[in-house]
Design an enzyme around this catalytic site. Structure first.
Site, short mmCIF file in Angstrom:
data_model
loop_
_atom_site.label_atom_id
_atom_site.label_comp_id
_atom_site.label_asym_id
_atom_site.label_seq_id
_atom_site.Cartn_x
_atom_site.Cartn_y
_atom_site.Cartn_z
N ASP A 1 65.61 79.45 29.99
CA ASP A 1 65.00 78.14 30.15
C ASP A 1 63.66 78.20 29.42
O ASP A 1 63.13 79.28 29.15
CB ASP A 1 64.80 77.86 31.64
CG ASP A 1 64.05 76.58 31.89
OD1 ASP A 1 64.47 75.53 31.35
OD2 ASP A 1 63.02 76.61 32.59
N ASP B 1 60.46 75.56 29.71
CA ASP B 1 59.28 75.21 30.50
C ASP B 1 59.29 75.92 31.85
O ASP B 1 60.26 75.81 32.62
CB ASP B 1 59.23 73.70 30.72
CG ASP B 1 59.10 72.94 29.41
OD1 ASP B 1 57.99 72.89 28.87
OD2 ASP B 1 60.12 72.42 28.93
#
Length: 224
Positions: free
Chosen positions: A22, A24
């Site tokens: 991922d 952020d």
């Protein structure tokens, strides 16, 4: 936070072909910019909701907006918040250990799986200084966003690997649910959520706990 030694041991015996990250909250810290952008959108829309943090983190923006706005306002609001986020990169930085880990992994063995749009992901990758993978997965590339497994299945396919041969790093429950449903080994990172909110095979404090060992057929990860 106490490291789960059994889970860490299980990780260190696995040989992986791919790593799926991922963006952020996992590789970069964009929280201040996210909060500013979504707070401004909420003010403009006259909505009283904490949109930039908490349980909303990790969910696709269109999905979040559809849950709080009339259907005929969603696309306009999505365009607006996307513009706000693209224009605000102040304080967007790589998280501890991210650069070292990405550099240590074999070339073409990792990619990013994010709920951001392509345009926003490009801006944040550039602002943070993390390497840009050859091909990564954004919300523009999938039909169903996290927690659906499609995003991580797509990320594994782009690495030429099966999800069960991949390790996924995530900071949000929706993302971990997506990676787990795809069949990845999951590693949770607290920050946007507390450790007890992260249902992962292993929860660590920071990426700088992870070291890479290159082995035949892929790589292994070790936890300090």
């Amino acid at each position: 936070m106490t490291l789960d030694l059994d889970a860490a041991s299980a990780l260190q015996t696995r040989t992986f072909r791919g790593a799926l990250f991922d963006m952020d909250g996992t590789l970069i810290d964009s929280t201040p910019a996210v909060v500013r952008s979504w707070t401004r959108l909420a003010e403009e829309q006259g909505v009283q909701a904490d949109l930039g943090t908490g349980n909303h983190h990790g969910r696709p923006a269109r999905e979040l907006l559809a849950s709080i706005l009339p259907a005929d306002q969603v696309e306009q609001a999505l365009a607006r918040v996307t513009q706000l986020e693209i224009e605000d990169t102040d304080g967007v930085v790589a998280l501890p250990g991210a650069l070292a880990l990405l550099t240590a992994l074999p070339e073409h063995s990792w990619t990013i799986v994010t709920s951001c749009t392509q345009a926003l992901a490009d801006v944040r990758i550039a602002a943070s200084g993390i390497p840009r993978p050859d091909s990564f997965v954004t919300f523009d590339d999938v039909v169903a966003g996290k927690p659906d497994p499609e995003a991580f299945e797509t990320g594994a396919a782009r690495l030429g690997a099966h999800p069960s041969d991949c390790v996924a790093f995530e900071d949000a429950p929706a993302g971990l649910a997506s990676a787990r449903a795809a069949g990845c080994f999951t590693i949770g990172l607290p920050g946007t959520h507390t450790p007890d909110q992260l249902d992962a095979d292993l929860v660590i404090t920071s990426l700088d706990q992870i070291s890479v060992e290159l082995v035949e057929g892929g790589f292994r990860l070790h936890v300090a």
